[in-house]
Design an enzyme around this catalytic site. Structure first.
Site: not given
Ligand code: GAR
Length: 223
Positions: A45, A122, A138, A140
């Protein structure tokens, strides 16, 4: 640092980008969005973002890559793009807050505006989130809110869903929650293993992470 993104409004992008088409180029108005990327492993990514910037699809600049695992492949990818890297090994810090504090210092040194968790494995704390309020995204590998956590692909297979996918969302304190910016759907095929399914999800991840950052750039131009 001027707070030009104070008024970023998630409704600008929310719901408008299911498997979005990507821009083919941008008109280079405005200064590039200054990104800090957090990654723990392979970094595909990360590379999708760096490549989109190189291709002038994204008006952004990766100021620094922070990684936590020595030897992570993402470092090699960063070298090929001449991007600064910084190892912050979580094992060297007494707790999550201390690691986040160290990250903030590095991100501020590089004048980062937005933080991208691109395979960052994390949990981040209030310390980081409050330093970059509504400016952390983020990615996912599931259609959140289904299958949060570290085994999203395996859980989707185990649940027998016929469609899964990936999500880019703003980071909040609860893990893998927060306003959804972009999602893409991926069918589960007969005979899929976690590896084959994850590979197809990642093809979509590379598109939507770039699309989400592009939308953030656009939103900044409007504000
Ligand atoms: C990606 O599939 C990303 O969605 C996932 O880790 C992978 C990293 O791949 N992230 C999570 O599971 C976070 N909960 P990459 O290192 O090749 O970008």
């Amino acid at each position: 640092m001027p707070d030009v993104l104070q008024d970023f409004d998630v409704s600008d992008v929310n719901g408008s980008l299911i498997s979005p088409a990507l821009p083919t180029a941008f008109t280079p108005t405005g200064t590039p969005l200054r990104l800090g990327i957090l990654a723990s492993g392979s970094g595909s990514n990360f590379e999708a973002i760096a490549q989109a910037i190189r291709d002038r699809t994204l008006n952004a600049e990766v100021k620094v890559l922070i990684y936590n695992n020595p030897g992570a492949k993402v470092v090699e990818r960063a070298k090929t793009f001449n991007i600064s890297t910084c190892l912050l090994n979580h094992r060297d810090y007494p707790n999550r807050e201390a690691l986040d504090q160290a990250m903030i210092q590095v991100l501020h040194q590089h004048q980062v505006e937005w933080v991208v968790m691109a395979g960052w494995m994390r949990i981040v704390t209030r310390v980081l989130i409050e330093a970059f309020p509504r400016r952390i995204v983020n990615i996912h590998p599931s259609l959140l809110p289904s299958f949060p956590g570290v085994h999203a692909v395996e859980q989707a297979l185990g649940a027998g869903v016929k469609i899964t996918g990936c999500t880019v969302h703003l980071v909040e304190l609860a893990v893998d929650q927060g306003p959804i910016l972009v999602q893409a759907a991926v069918p589960v095929l007969p005979g899929d293993t976690p590896e084959t399914l994850h590979r197809r999800i990642q093809v979509e991840e590379h598109r939507i992470i770039v699309a989400a950052i592009h939308q953030i750039c656009q939103s900044r131009l409007k504000s």
